[in-house]
Design an enzyme around this catalytic site. Sequence first.
Site, PDB file in Angstrom:
ATOM      1  NE  ARG A 134      -1.342   2.600   2.721  1.00 45.28           N
ATOM      2  CZ  ARG A 134      -0.857   3.760   3.154  1.00 45.28           C
ATOM      3  NH1 ARG A 134      -0.727   4.779   2.332  1.00 45.28           N
ATOM      4  NH2 ARG A 134      -0.475   3.906   4.409  1.00 45.28           N
ATOM      5  CG  HIS A 155      -4.848   2.525   3.264  1.00 46.68           C
ATOM      6  ND1 HIS A 155      -4.629   3.654   2.523  1.00 46.68           N
ATOM      7  CD2 HIS A 155      -4.589   2.866   4.549  1.00 46.68           C
ATOM      8  CE1 HIS A 155      -4.243   4.647   3.321  1.00 46.68           C
ATOM      9  NE2 HIS A 155      -4.214   4.199   4.552  1.00 46.68           N
ATOM     10  CB  THR A 159       1.306  12.369   7.467  1.00 47.51           C
ATOM     11  OG1 THR A 159       0.315  11.600   8.158  1.00 47.51           O
ATOM     12  CG2 THR A 159       0.991  12.398   5.989  1.00 47.51           C
ATOM     13  CG  HIS A 189      36.964  -2.097  13.124  1.00 46.80           C
ATOM     14  ND1 HIS A 189      35.652  -1.712  13.076  1.00 46.80           N
ATOM     15  CD2 HIS A 189      37.658  -0.998  13.533  1.00 46.80           C
ATOM     16  CE1 HIS A 189      35.545  -0.446  13.444  1.00 46.80           C
ATOM     17  NE2 HIS A 189      36.754   0.005  13.716  1.00 46.80           N
TER      18      HIS A 189
HETATM   19  C1  HCA Z   1      -1.443   8.245   2.777  1.00 47.34           C
HETATM   20  C2  HCA Z   1      -1.158   8.799   4.148  1.00 47.34           C
HETATM   21  C3  HCA Z   1      -0.719   7.821   5.188  1.00 47.34           C
HETATM   22  C4  HCA Z   1      -1.884   7.158   5.848  1.00 47.34           C
HETATM   23  C5  HCA Z   1      -1.578   6.389   7.086  1.00 47.34           C
HETATM   24  C6  HCA Z   1      -2.776   5.696   7.670  1.00 47.34           C
HETATM   25  C7  HCA Z   1       0.084   8.701   6.162  1.00 47.34           C
HETATM   26  O1  HCA Z   1      -0.508   7.906   2.056  1.00 47.34           O
HETATM   27  O2  HCA Z   1      -2.594   8.177   2.392  1.00 47.34           O
HETATM   28  O3  HCA Z   1      -3.571   5.118   6.945  1.00 47.34           O
HETATM   29  O4  HCA Z   1      -2.906   5.693   8.887  1.00 47.34           O
HETATM   30  O5  HCA Z   1       1.300   8.623   6.169  1.00 47.34           O
HETATM   31  O6  HCA Z   1      -0.549   9.511   6.851  1.00 47.34           O
HETATM   32  O7  HCA Z   1       0.162   6.870   4.647  1.00 47.34           O
HETATM   33 CU    CU Z   2       2.198   7.121   4.972  1.00 51.23          CU
END
Ligand code: HCA
Ligand code: CU
Length: 378
Positions: free
Chosen positions: A12, A74, A169, A293
């Site tokens: 994903r 997802h 994120t 080492h």
């Molecule tokens: C994305 C954002 C996500 C979602 C993470 C989640 C992120 O690519 O849509 O589903 O909890 O980093 O916030 O990957």
């Molecule tokens: Cu993400």
Amino acid sequence: IKHVEILDSTLREGEQFNGANFTFEHKMQICLSLARFGVEYIEMSSPASYSNAIDELRQLICALDGMKSKILVHCRCHLADVELALQSGAYGINLFIGTSSYLKNASHGKSIEQATQTAVDMVKYVKSQGCQFVRVGAEDAFRTNLDDLLYMCTALNDVGVDQIDFPDTVGGATPFEVYERIRNVSSRSFQFKIEFHGHNDTGCAVANSHAALEGGALCIDTSVLGIGERNGICSLSGFIARLQSLKPELLTKYDLNELPKLDTLVANILGISIPHDMPITSPFAFTHKAGVHIKAMLTDSRAYEIMRPEDFGIERTLNIATRITGKHAVAHRAIQLGIITLNNDQLIAIAEQVREEGSLKPISLDTVDIIIKSFLHN
Ligand code: HCA
Ligand code: CU
């Protein structure tokens, strides 16, 4: 940290990596390898994102039948997407919705009350359809107002959400911030399990994932080689290295010998090499070079290794074909060749000759062997 679960998102988040274009065959190979390794969850992209995804999903779910790893899908908090995901027969649904002001303004335009209501309605709907597992990701959780985040947590807890993900994120959170925020949530009497998803924009993804565990998270998101949007998320190998060197007992449930195979598989599919700095699976992760080492490694391998390569089915390399090799390394190599008649002066002379040749151009172990053998006739 008493227990840990891994949600691998190679199929994903990893599919969102600029260099990734997985075919169905690739996805099948990756799924099976992840399942042999034994991750608890495998996250898949929403079937709404491309045609015939639903058939592919069903086949992958079928292929994993009887294995420990469960497939989660997802999904945006959109009814049509959720319905499609439910039809796949996946174990659970991973909803997500933006909670920070950045995502409100740039993405969905909803207030925190509206975003919460949307997520709550969708959780209730998924549960009403008899699905066993539903979690919500509070996208951009570390740039979200804390009260807003707790407001959403409370509402989702009240409708019985199984797990909430707190994604960093944009990869900007520090380990201390991650620890504090996760600790804040875990110290309340919520029923849901806590998940963390760390992006690597500032190189902190592994450290932040570990900080999340220390703060009370149970489940960590990873991807093979760390692939994902931009420069990716916490790599599976990095996360495993972090725990193997601290709490190996938490990892006995995984087949660690599968890890190098998994990284190699995905690197081959992407047409890249495993990055030189990848913990455990870098071609150089257990290669030692400096004479000092190597001498110490020959006495006790713990001198310059925090983990044992053999725990992952990997062999250590003592690189003695260099311009910095020493007599101890030469002596060790001679023994490997079955040569035990060299005296101290000869070993010193051999090492010197190796260093000389090695400083003119890169040399191989074969060259070292030839030099060693040439001293037999002296
Ligand atoms: C994305 C954002 C996500 C979602 C993470 C989640 C992120 O690519 O849509 O589903 O909890 O980093 O916030 O990957
Ligand atoms: Cu993400």
